[in-house]
Motif scaffolding. Structure first.
Motif, PDB file in Angstrom:
ATOM      1  N   UNK A 127      -1.780  12.031  -2.485  1.00  0.00           N
ATOM      2  CA  UNK A 127      -0.618  11.148  -2.593  1.00  0.00           C
ATOM      3  C   UNK A 127      -0.259  10.535  -1.243  1.00  0.00           C
ATOM      4  N   UNK A 128      -0.240  11.346  -0.205  1.00  0.00           N
ATOM      5  CA  UNK A 128       0.117  10.841   1.126  1.00  0.00           C
ATOM      6  C   UNK A 128      -0.915   9.837   1.624  1.00  0.00           C
ATOM      7  N   UNK A 129      -2.186  10.089   1.329  1.00  0.00           N
ATOM      8  CA  UNK A 129      -3.244   9.177   1.766  1.00  0.00           C
ATOM      9  C   UNK A 129      -3.142   7.832   1.053  1.00  0.00           C
ATOM     10  N   UNK A 130      -2.923   7.867  -0.260  1.00  0.00           N
ATOM     11  CA  UNK A 130      -2.771   6.621  -1.018  1.00  0.00           C
ATOM     12  C   UNK A 130      -1.558   5.853  -0.535  1.00  0.00           C
ATOM     13  N   UNK A 131      -0.480   6.557  -0.254  1.00  0.00           N
ATOM     14  CA  UNK A 131       0.731   5.895   0.239  1.00  0.00           C
ATOM     15  C   UNK A 131       0.439   5.096   1.504  1.00  0.00           C
ATOM     16  N   UNK A 132      -0.263   5.708   2.448  1.00  0.00           N
ATOM     17  CA  UNK A 132      -0.564   5.008   3.695  1.00  0.00           C
ATOM     18  C   UNK A 132      -1.566   3.875   3.468  1.00  0.00           C
ATOM     19  N   UNK A 133      -2.544   4.107   2.618  1.00  0.00           N
ATOM     20  CA  UNK A 133      -3.571   3.096   2.358  1.00  0.00           C
ATOM     21  C   UNK A 133      -2.977   1.828   1.750  1.00  0.00           C
ATOM     22  N   UNK A 134      -1.955   1.981   0.924  1.00  0.00           N
ATOM     23  CA  UNK A 134      -1.345   0.823   0.274  1.00  0.00           C
ATOM     24  C   UNK A 134      -0.639  -0.107   1.254  1.00  0.00           C
ATOM     25  N   UNK A 135      -0.433   0.354   2.489  1.00  0.00           N
ATOM     26  CA  UNK A 135       0.169  -0.536   3.496  1.00  0.00           C
ATOM     27  C   UNK A 135      -0.855  -1.506   4.071  1.00  0.00           C
TER      28      UNK A 135
ATOM     29  N   UNK B  27       5.050   2.271  -5.154  1.00  0.00           N
ATOM     30  CA  UNK B  27       4.779   1.848  -6.537  1.00  0.00           C
ATOM     31  C   UNK B  27       5.885   0.928  -7.028  1.00  0.00           C
ATOM     32  N   UNK B  28       7.121   1.246  -6.694  1.00  0.00           N
ATOM     33  CA  UNK B  28       8.233   0.381  -7.081  1.00  0.00           C
ATOM     34  C   UNK B  28       8.071  -1.009  -6.469  1.00  0.00           C
ATOM     35  N   UNK B  29       7.638  -1.051  -5.205  1.00  0.00           N
ATOM     36  CA  UNK B  29       7.407  -2.326  -4.529  1.00  0.00           C
ATOM     37  C   UNK B  29       6.266  -3.097  -5.174  1.00  0.00           C
ATOM     38  N   UNK B  30       5.188  -2.379  -5.505  1.00  0.00           N
ATOM     39  CA  UNK B  30       4.032  -2.998  -6.157  1.00  0.00           C
ATOM     40  C   UNK B  30       4.421  -3.584  -7.514  1.00  0.00           C
TER      41      UNK B  30
END
Length: 380
Positions: free
Chosen positions: A265-273, A68-71
């Motif tokens: 949360x973990x799924x969204x984290x990976x999906x954002x890559x 989120x910080x990167x986004x």
């Protein structure tokens, strides 16, 4: 004594229930009816077999906080500290509720700009504070003369919704400059900026509070992965704010939900890559244009839709009924469920306008349009 004696079932529940009862096409409640990205389902399936099912850290899954910080840096050129300035919440609604509970004291005043989403007022009332409902102009731009008139030493918070539900309006640079001017003399006033549709804008780019140097240090900004990633049922949102503000919200958050779904949360984290948020605007630009073209053959007058996945329309040329009565008749006689805009106003202002949600499969939008065209023919 009851705390919310005058609160009834929301219009969204009412219209969805009617849609089910009458087998109507549901363009009322704001959720997509199409499948999520198969890449996401693959990620969830794989991660569900790993050791990710216990409590996540209270503030959020650390890798997702970093994402989120990167986004935020990429889109708004704002550098935020992922460990102290971001909070993962159980949807945007929890972020809004926790923020209001953290800062609003009894007898404080909180300004809400109508038409407004229904989750703003209740936490204010539960804080024994006073919601001040101020109408936007008929084109849904802010009326700064009215806002200025209602600002006082009692005003603790101003709630903004940009891009705006239900109208699809987005704030301009001029709007923000006006806001910055009129709140200069109110240093204790906080801004709660609901930006859940931030990545769903079309011809004009969304201007976020994240980009406003004069505002961001006194603002709490709400975002939604549910809206951005078509995962409304996951109820995953996040809040960005300066550390001294966010730490107060965390105090409420930890006793409200403590932490948020760890697998999600973990799924969204990976999906954002692998997912580009720019895809969202392109998807809904197609759907907006497609739906607007379909409705050209109806008797409805369409208002501009600058963002969100909602299309506002006037039915003044069709009927002089109250909008609530009109929408109920759309369900029972024509099989299309929509939302009347009067429910978004404290005083039930009725401008003969309704809201369609076009976050639906193209085939369903075509079926809805076929039914809406009949209204013109029968001239109800």
């Amino acid at each position: 004594m009851l705390k919310l004696p005058n609160t009834s079932i929301s219009i969204f529940t009412v219209m969805s229930k009617m849609a089910n009862e009458y087998h109507a096409i549901n363009l009322s409640q704001g959720f997509p009816n199409f499948p999520i990205d198969v890449r996401m389902t693959d990620i969830v399936t794989r991660l569900a077999k790993t050791d990710i099912h216990q409590y996540a850290p209270m503030a959020g899954y650390p890798p997702l906080l970093e994402k989120i910080a990167q986004l935020t840096l990429e889109h708004y050129q704002r550098k935020v500290n992922p460990s102290t300035e971001i909070l993962i919440t159980a949807g945007a609604t929890e972020a809004i509720f926790a923020t209001i509970q953290a800062f609003v004291q009894p007898q404080d005043e909180v300004i809400i700009l109508d038409p407004s989403y229904d989750c703003y007022e209740m936490p204010i009332i539960l804080s024994n504070a006073k919601p001040i409902r101020i109408a936007l102009k008929d084109d849904y731009s802010p009326d700064f003369d009215l806002i200025k008139k209602h600002l006082s030493s009692k005003t603790r918070m101003l709630i903004l919704n940009n891009p705006h539900n239900p109208s699809g309006k987005i704030w301009t640079e001029h709007d923000f400059i006006q806001l910055e001017k009129i709140i200069e003399n109110f240093p204790n006033l906080l801004i709660l900026s609901d930006e859940v549709y931030e990545f769903i804008t079309f011809e004009n780019k969304h201007i976020s509070i994240n980009t406003r140097e004069k505002l961001k240090e006194r603002s709490l900004i709400v975002s939604s992965f549910g809206k951005t990633l078509h995962l409304t049922g996951w109820k995953i949102g996040y809040l960005i704010a300066p550390e001294h503000l966010l730490k107060e919200v965390k105090k409420v958050h930890q006793y409200l939900v403590f932490s948020v779904n760890s697998l999600a949360q973990a799924s969204i984290n990976e999906y954002l890559t692998i997912f580009d948020v720019h895809e969202v605007a392109q998807l809904y630009l197609h759907k907006r244009n497609f739906f607007q073209n379909l409705l050209k053959e109806t008797a409805f007058d369409l208002l501009p839709c600058e963002g969100t996945y909602f299309q506002t329309a006037s039915y003044q040329n069709i009927s002089d009924e109250k909008d609530l009565d009109f929408t109920k008749r759309l369900v029972t006689e024509f099989g299309v469920a929509t939302i009347p805009l009067s429910v978004f106003y404290k005083d039930k202002t009725d401008l003969k306008r309704i809201r369609f949600c076009f976050a639906k499969e193209d085939e369903l939008l075509m079926q809805a349009a076929e039914r809406l065209i009949k209204i013109k023919q029968q001239n109800i």
